[in-house]
Motif scaffolding. Structure first.
Motif, PDB file in Angstrom:
ATOM      1  N   SER A   1     -11.669  -2.599  10.525  1.00  0.00           N
ATOM      2  CA  SER A   1     -10.292  -2.803  10.199  1.00  0.00           C
ATOM      3  C   SER A   1     -10.035  -2.791   8.750  1.00  0.00           C
ATOM      4  N   HIS A   2      -9.066  -2.385   8.464  1.00  0.00           N
ATOM      5  CA  HIS A   2      -8.379  -2.499   7.019  1.00  0.00           C
ATOM      6  C   HIS A   2      -8.509  -3.766   6.135  1.00  0.00           C
ATOM      7  N   LEU A   3      -8.860  -4.761   6.831  1.00  0.00           N
ATOM      8  CA  LEU A   3      -8.904  -6.173   6.351  1.00  0.00           C
ATOM      9  C   LEU A   3     -10.283  -6.668   6.402  1.00  0.00           C
TER      10      LEU A   3
ATOM     11  N   ASN B   1      -3.547  -7.474  11.535  1.00  0.00           N
ATOM     12  CA  ASN B   1      -2.717  -8.462  10.450  1.00  0.00           C
ATOM     13  C   ASN B   1      -2.333  -9.635  11.189  1.00  0.00           C
ATOM     14  N   ARG B   2      -1.825  -9.541  12.298  1.00  0.00           N
ATOM     15  CA  ARG B   2      -1.374 -10.962  13.231  1.00  0.00           C
ATOM     16  C   ARG B   2      -2.584 -11.675  13.210  1.00  0.00           C
TER      17      ARG B   2
ATOM     18  N   VAL C   1      -4.029   4.196  14.698  1.00  0.00           N
ATOM     19  CA  VAL C   1      -4.587   3.240  13.709  1.00  0.00           C
ATOM     20  C   VAL C   1      -3.525   2.211  12.916  1.00  0.00           C
ATOM     21  N   LYS C   2      -2.298   2.686  12.791  1.00  0.00           N
ATOM     22  CA  LYS C   2      -1.144   1.983  12.342  1.00  0.00           C
ATOM     23  C   LYS C   2      -0.951   0.666  13.183  1.00  0.00           C
ATOM     24  N   ALA C   3      -0.795   1.258  14.553  1.00  0.00           N
ATOM     25  CA  ALA C   3      -0.732  -0.138  15.501  1.00  0.00           C
ATOM     26  C   ALA C   3      -1.809  -0.929  15.648  1.00  0.00           C
ATOM     27  N   GLN C   4      -3.103  -0.510  15.396  1.00  0.00           N
ATOM     28  CA  GLN C   4      -4.135  -1.403  15.157  1.00  0.00           C
ATOM     29  C   GLN C   4      -3.963  -2.205  13.950  1.00  0.00           C
TER      30      GLN C   4
END
Length: 735
Positions: free
Chosen positions: A677-679, A645-646, A637-640
């Motif tokens: 996604s977290h965004l 973000n990018r 998840v962190k990699a995703q």
């Protein structure tokens, strides 16, 4: 014969000039040593002893090995340091070949060091270390370099220099003493107590100064006691007492010895209590009553007698007459008792806050107390949030008459608590004042003739009685014009130090002025909210009740996590389980269950499977449930998140450069490929902002923003979305 004569002349020439050279060296050495160097060295020793003796030790913590290099403390000796520099410079200038020149450089460097001129002091000591042929001078220069490195918190240089010195041979006893002392000083600054006592014990055989040796024994005793080596501590405290130290050290050595008592030994506990209470009646302790009350409070806390501990600690504050170190210790102990024994967390925070406001950044436990206070503030915030929400929801379910009865009872309980505190303060203050006054009575005040009249202000008992009578009627009024008036124009500005809402500040207020206005009642400086204010806060509409429940949900989740942070696992489990049971549909419920799993793993005899089952069955689609079967889930998840973000930054850059179509397509791709996604909230709001820029259908944009606000109530973007929605509504209204 000529050859022999020439050799004879040459021989006598060598003898003559060699004798002259030897005489010159003797002259320079003698003149440098017994004139300038001697005078400068004696003055420096005198000033150093004054600095060492003048430092105010704080007996509520492990004593400092050496005083800090504080220019405020050494400013009074500026003339002495200037004299040392001027006098020690004479051999350097006029007797440079003298063997005492290096020692004069040391004196000059010391004077600069004590005055805070570290740059020049460093240069001086480094010069001696590199240029001197005298090992003693070099070693002394290196030790003084260490002291400056310690002051600058340059740990790497301290340890490098220490390692170099440790390998040196033929170190004099004086330099061995100073080296071990400096190492103890360094480790005391790092709060490394085992290393501190190790070097203190190494230094002791080389210390000849009686006062310094006594202090070192006391520090060793303190540390051994804190490390749990009571027998060794007792031995060192006895060494302190044998050396006839100043009374304050004697008093603290005796007090500290009593702390080694085991609470399991009833006889020893009874003797310890009797000993401490006897200290209250000893005339020699009139200056240390605050300390005695503190020790009695700590003693009762060890017996789990919270109420008696609190009373003694408050009396310690009342008896305090300017000892900030003791006041800090009393506040901290009160905070600890309220937290650990009384479970009154808001009060605990108040006392920790009061202690912290008095602390200097140089205090050894400054950072520790700062961290504790930050955690406790957050904890108290959520604890109060839950308590207040529960109270309001309980009141909202009552009838109007029951609410009023509940609030009246609540207000009366607050009044009674404040009145009890006021009475306790007055009785304690009078009792403590009488102890101090009795000690201060002169023979003329206790003469055989009891009827002899004496001027009022020469009688401390009469003064104290008058002061208490004045306090009962008027409160603690400042000495100023129109002091009788309750309403005075004030131009004072509160400072950061006026945050102490604890006992002494609360009770030193204008008691007769209970009514500040028609709606606010004030007792002992504490405002009691009126019935009208309390009733107004009760949620009676469905919207207000929903808002209160939202506060309750947030408070329960955060409070549960705070309990876990504070290692109170049982309360953490209880709080988080309540959150999950009462609010199972809250979006953060999976996080709460996952936290319960972590707590359970850290708790003995806890069945983790019950929480894992709950997470899988009730919240199977959550990321927390998925992580149970995939140990690398959060790493993935962190990699995703990094990829999302990018991509979002690229889309936002397109929006800023008015490439709206490309930006819209980029957002669509993110939503398609990373739907959870977290965004997600940022993506939805940026899509709405693109609609504002590209669409003429304001109704559609308004609906889109309204949907965002309803689905993302906890997003930090809510204010921006609300502002955009308000602008759209204005535009539509103007159509």
């Amino acid at each position: 014969m000529k050859l022999n004569t020439s050799w004879a002349k040459l021989f006598f020439s060598f003898l003559f000039f060699g004798g002259m050279a030897s005489s010159c060296q003797f002259y320079h050495d003698t003149t440098a040593h017994y004139n300038a160097h001697f005078l400068a060295d004696e003055r420096m020793k005198e000033v150093e002893e004054k600095i060492f003796n003048a430092y105010q030790d704080n007996y509520n913590e492990i004593l400092q090995v050496l005083p800090p290099l504080d220019t405020n403390a050494t400013a009074a000796y500026k003339a002495d340091f200037d004299y040392c520099i001027k006098t020690a410079s004479i051999p350097i200038q006029f007797h440079s070949q003298s063997k005492w020149t290096d020692d004069c450089y040391i004196i000059v460097g010391k004077a600069r060091m004590y005055q805070g001129d570290f740059a020049n002091a460093l240069t001086t000591f480094k010069y001696v270390n590199t240029e001197s042929d005298d090992d003693n001078a070099r070693h002394q220069a290196l030790i003084l370099l260490m002291r400056i490195f310690i002051a600058n918190n340059d740990k790497k240089s301290v340890l490098f220099t220490a390692n170099y010195l440790a390998k040196e041979e033929k170190v004099s006893d004086e330099n061995a003493r100073d080296f071990y002392t400096m190492m103890a000083h360094y480790y005391r600054q790092q709060n490394n107590l085992p290393k501190t006592v190790e070097y203190i014990e190494k230094a002791l055989p080389y210390v000849n100064n009686r006062r310094m040796k006594t202090k070192f024994y006391f520090i060793a005793a303190q540390i051994q006691q804190q490390l749990g080596n009571d027998a060794k501590a007792y031995e060192y405290y006895n060494e302190v007492l044998k050396r006839n130290p100043p009374y304050e050290m004697t008093f603290n050595a005796q007090i500290n010895s009593s702390r080694a008592l085991s609470m399991d030994n009833a006889d020893a506990v009874a003797k310890g209590e009797k000993y401490l209470k006897n200290l209250l009646t000893d005339e020699k302790n009139k200056e240390y009553l605050d300390k005695v009350y503190y020790e009695l409070g700590s003693f009762e806390a060890r017996r789990n007698n919270a109420q008696r501990a609190i009373e003694y600690l408050k009396e310690s504050l009342i008896a305090n007459s300017g000892n900030s170190g003791q006041k800090i210790a009393s506040y901290l102990k009160l905070g600890q008792v309220y937290y650990e024994l009384k479970k009154d967390y808001p009060k605990s925070v108040n006392y920790y806050d009061s202690a912290f406001s008095l602390m200097s950044e140089n205090s050894s436990n400054y950072q520790k107390v700062k961290r504790q206070l930050e955690v406790l503030r957050s904890f108290a915030e959520y604890y109060t949030m839950v308590s207040e929400a529960d109270r309001l929801l309980k009141l909202s379910a009552m009838s109007e008459s029951d609410r009023e009865a509940f609030i009246e009872k609540e207000m009366q309980a607050e009044r009674e608590a404040l009145e009890q505190e006021r009475l306790f303060y007055l009785s304690s203050k009078k009792r403590i004042a009488n102890k101090q006054a009795t000690s201060n009575l002169t023979p003329s005040l206790i003469a055989n003739n009891p009827n002899e009249k004496k001027w009022y202000f020469y009688n401390p008992v009469a003064k104290e009685t008058g002061e208490l009578n004045f306090f009962r009627v008027w409160g603690n009024r400042p000495l100023e014009d129109h002091w009788r008036r309750s309403q005075k124009t004030s131009i004072s500005v509160p400072t950061n130090n006026q945050t102490d809402n604890t006992l002494v500040q609360n009770l030193n207020t204008n008691r007769p002025d209970n009514q500040v206005d028609n709606s606010t009642e004030k007792i002992n400086g504490v405002e009691i909210k009126s019935k009208k204010e309390r009733l107004a806060k009760i949620p009676t509409t469905s919207e207000a009740i929903i808002k209160t429940k939202e506060d309750l949900q947030k408070g329960l989740l955060e409070l549960g996590k705070m309990y876990y942070l504070l290692k109170e696992n049982e309360k953490a489990q209880e709080t988080l389980m309540r959150f999950v049971k009462e609010f199972p549909n809250n979006p953060l419920a999976p996080e709460a269950v996952f936290t319960l799993i972590r707590i359970c793993k850290d708790t003995k005899d806890c069945d983790v499977s019950q929480y894992e089952k709950m997470l899988k069955e009730n919240y199977a689609s959550s990321s927390y449930a998925k992580s149970l079967d995939n140990k690398n889930f959060f790493r993935e998840v962190k990699a995703q998140d990094s990829v999302v973000n990018r991509l979002y930054e690229e889309a936002y850059a397109l929006y800023q450069t008015e490439q709206y179509t490309q930006a819209f397509n980029a957002l669509k791709n993110i939503e398609k490929n990373y739907p959870e996604s977290h965004l997600a909230d940022k993506i939805k709001l940026l899509s709405a902002m693109l609609m504002v820029k590209t669409s003429d259908d304001l109704e559609e944009v308004e609906q889109m923003l309204g949907q965002f606000l309803s689905e993302n109530k906890n997003s930090e973007l809510v204010p921006l979305a609300q502002s955009l929605l308000d602008n759209i509504k204005k535009k539509r209204g103007g159509e």
